[in-house]
Design a protein around this motif. Structure first.
Motif, PDB file in Angstrom:
ATOM      1  N   GLU A 193       0.852  -1.189   0.000  1.00 41.06           N
ATOM      2  CA  GLU A 193       0.000   0.000   0.000  1.00 41.06           C
ATOM      3  C   GLU A 193       0.884   1.233   0.000  1.00 41.06           C
ATOM      4  O   GLU A 193       1.244   1.765   1.053  1.00 41.06           O
ATOM      5  N   ILE A 194       1.245   1.657  -1.205  1.00 41.68           N
ATOM      6  CA  ILE A 194       2.248   2.698  -1.344  1.00 41.68           C
ATOM      7  C   ILE A 194       1.817   3.995  -0.693  1.00 41.68           C
ATOM      8  O   ILE A 194       2.543   4.570   0.108  1.00 41.68           O
ATOM      9  N   PHE A 195       0.627   4.444  -1.038  1.00 41.47           N
ATOM     10  CA  PHE A 195       0.201   5.749  -0.557  1.00 41.47           C
ATOM     11  C   PHE A 195       0.205   5.797   0.967  1.00 41.47           C
ATOM     12  O   PHE A 195       0.743   6.704   1.578  1.00 41.47           O
ATOM     13  N   ARG A 196      -0.376   4.746   1.574  1.00 38.91           N
ATOM     14  CA  ARG A 196      -0.479   4.738   3.031  1.00 38.91           C
ATOM     15  C   ARG A 196       0.892   4.642   3.687  1.00 38.91           C
ATOM     16  O   ARG A 196       1.140   5.308   4.697  1.00 38.91           O
ATOM     17  N   SER A 197       1.785   3.814   3.118  1.00 41.89           N
ATOM     18  CA  SER A 197       3.114   3.703   3.719  1.00 41.89           C
ATOM     19  C   SER A 197       3.852   5.028   3.640  1.00 41.89           C
ATOM     20  O   SER A 197       4.501   5.450   4.594  1.00 41.89           O
ATOM     21  N   LYS A 198       3.735   5.680   2.469  1.00 42.80           N
ATOM     22  CA  LYS A 198       4.434   6.957   2.311  1.00 42.80           C
ATOM     23  C   LYS A 198       3.904   7.989   3.283  1.00 42.80           C
ATOM     24  O   LYS A 198       4.663   8.704   3.927  1.00 42.80           O
TER      25      LYS A 198
END
Lengths: 310, 288
Positions: A193-198
């Motif tokens: 989950e790229i957005f959330r991790s970032k």
């Protein structure tokens, strides 16, 4: 070397923790600055080295949180360490607000976006009567904390930031981050989950940077917008991380030492120390792009705080 | 309405200056995909270079262009050839960080030599105005900025369109592999492109020095203006560069007109963030 990892780290920590006992005033000052810069550079490293969020706007969090501390202690009489904590949360709120705009951008756009936010805050604060425009504020708590107390606060920040980045990278999020760093599209397809991790890392980064800046301003007792929101903060963090080794936890530990040493040694000639740092940083990017610790790791396999599981 | 004409006129003229500040940066982004974070500082370096020439020969700053522009070509050529070309690759960060380091080096180097005092390139043009109406004055210096800026942009445009070198540079930027198979030394081409970008920065530096005061630390301020122009207009587009300069300058001056001069820059950044949020590729840019 790796086998003795925990004893070495333990000795280091005990050494730092007992500085007020054995160290002179100068050593204490040195270690205090070391811990604060270590915390902030670890957070830039988390963003730029692991999360591919190349932020040139760390000074936004530093200044915003510093001003929060100044305003809360001076105008509302809030207990000094509580206002530092609240400053950290203000910093997170700022990060959330910024993310509405800049999380649509990638790479260089993100870098420019963060920088412009910081510049806007500088303009806002230097034109704001409430914080006395550009003249700045003295932070005057009713009971100013002693140097030893401030030192322990900074030690908590330095050690805490290093521990936080280690824990994050060893966690599931960290695994995803490292996959993302290697190939963003493929890792997304694999369910990271790229957005959330970032966003998570951006918030952690802003929180710890903000807290650290709060401690820094409790120590400096004076805040002024042209210094607090200056790009120089990020310049220093970038140089520290590049010289030490971007994308390694040990990198900032070494890089900060070099920076603080150089800046104390050339304290009267701040521009010369920046000039030297710039030259060292460019040389390192050209000759050893992974920095001191990254190169050491490639050559000898030395890594004391690697988030790798093997 | 009458009072609005003055900020609009100044905005348009200032837009020409902003465009020439940004054109070198836009070119480098278009060709090498490099965001030259040292652009502002190298521009201010050429202001100081002009200052030295003016102090030495006692000529009008505009004549110092004859010295500044060629020197800046070599500065750009060597920066690209010795530093940036070595780190060009798939990753975006290393060239960016090299440029960032360079920016700090130039700033502190200027500080070391010229002290932090404010400087300016004084000319007798600075005080001349042409009255256009009862409340409307045309500052001659702004007009010179606009005309020279426009001339530089036209020259860059014609260069890329009509000369062999210009076509080779565009070829290298469109398809590096293809161009090198056709016998174009792409790395050398990039160095020439940087040289040309720095020539435009040289002109911009002299114009900025004549129009405003400058310090060793003013570089980042103009870098942000340049980035603003390039982002609003679209990276690598020359039409966009002109349009971006106009929009940024008008937003700044009109914003300052309606509120207070202290907020001039804030409105510029605001315009920039709006464009970044709504159309990240800029008004004239292709997709990114």
């Amino acid at each position: 070397m790796v086998k003795y990892k925990w004893p070495i780290l333990g000795v280091l920590f005990v050494g730092f923790a007992t500085v007020p006992v054995w160290g002179s005033e100068y050593v204490l000052l040195f270690c205090l600055l070391y811990c604060l810069y270590l915390a902030m550079s670890q957070m830039w490293n988390l963003l730029a080295g692991y999360t591919s969020l190349l932020s040139l706007g760390q000074q936004a969090f530093i200044g915003f949180s510093g001003y929060a501390v100044a305003v809360l202690t001076n105008y509302y009489g809030v207990y000094i360490w509580l206002s530092v904590l609240i400053g950290g949360f203000f910093s997170v709120l700022l990060a959330l607000f910024m993310s509405l705009f800049i999380f649509r951008m990638r790479g260089i756009y993100f870098a420019i976006g963060t920088w412009i936010f910081a510049e806007m805050l500088l303009l806002w604060f230097s034109n704001w009567k409430y914080v006395k425009y550009g003249t700045g504020l003295f932070i005057k708590p009713p009971h100013p904390p002693s140097m030893t107390t401030i030192y322990y606060a900074s030690l908590i920040m330095g050690a805490g930031a290093t521990a936080a980045i280690y824990i994050i990278l060893r966690s599931k999020i960290g695994l995803g981050l490292m996959a993302m760093r290697d190939d963003e599209d493929v890792s997304e397809a694999m369910g990271v989950e790229i957005f959330r991790s970032k966003l998570f890392c951006f918030m952690v980064g802003s929180f710890i940077t903000g807290l650290t800046a709060g401690v820094l301003y409790v120590f400096q007792i004076f805040i002024q917008p042209y210094k607090a929101f200056a790009i120089d903060w990020t310049v220093i963090l970038v140089f520290i991380v590049i010289i030490g080794g971007i994308g390694t936890i040990e990198g900032p530990i070494v890089g900060t030492f070099i920076y603080v040493l150089l800046s104390q040694w050339l304290a009267e000639y701040a521009h010369i120390s920046l000039l030297l740092l710039g030259i060292i940083a460019i040389t390192i990017i050209l000759l050893a792009p992974t920095g001191i610790m990254g190169t050491l790791h490639q050559k000898t396999g030395f890594a004391i705080l690697s988030p790798r599981r093997l | 309405m009458e009072s609005l004409l003055q900020p609009i006129l100044n905005g348009v003229l200032l837009g020409g200056l902003y465009a020439v500040i940004a054109i070198g940066m836009s070119t480098m982004f278009g060709i090498v995909k490099l965001v030259n974070l040292a652009h502002g500082d190298l521009m201010i370096m050429s202001s100081y270079l002009s200052l030295v020439i003016v102090a030495w020969l006692g000529v009008n700053p505009l004549w110092s262009l004859l010295g500044v522009v060629p020197v800046m070509f070599f500065v750009g050529f060597f920066i690209q050839d010795f530093l940036i070309n070595r780190v060009l690759g798939k990753e975006m960060e290393p060239p960016l960080l090299v440029a960032f380091g360079l920016s700090i080096i130039v700033q502190n180097f200027l500080l070391l030599i010229f002290t932090p005092d404010a400087r300016s390139l004084t000319t007798d043009l600075a005080v001349k105005t042409i009255p256009l109406g009862e409340h409307l004055n045309l500052a001659v210096l702004y007009l010179v900025d606009f005309l020279l800026g426009g001339a530089v942009i036209l020259a860059v445009y014609l260069f890329f369109k009509n000369t062999y070198m210009g076509r080779a540079i565009r070829a290298a930027s469109d398809d590096e592999m293809g161009a090198s198979l056709m016998g174009v030394n792409t790395r050398k081409i990039y160095a020439y492109a940087m040289g040309i970008a720095m020539m435009t920065a040289g002109v911009a530096g002299v114009l900025v020095g004549m129009t405003f005061t400058f310090y060793p630390h003013t570089g980042p301020q103009y870098l942000i203006i340049a980035m603003g122009v390039v982002i609003i207009g679209g990276l690598g587009s020359m039409k966009g560069c002109l349009a971006g300069g106009l929009i940024l300058a008008l937003a700044q001056l009109l914003g300052a007109h309606f509120t207070s001069p202290g907020y001039q820059l804030l409105f510029g950044y605001g315009a920039l963030l709006v464009v970044l949020g709504l159309r990240p590729q800029g008004l004239f840019g292709g997709k990114i």
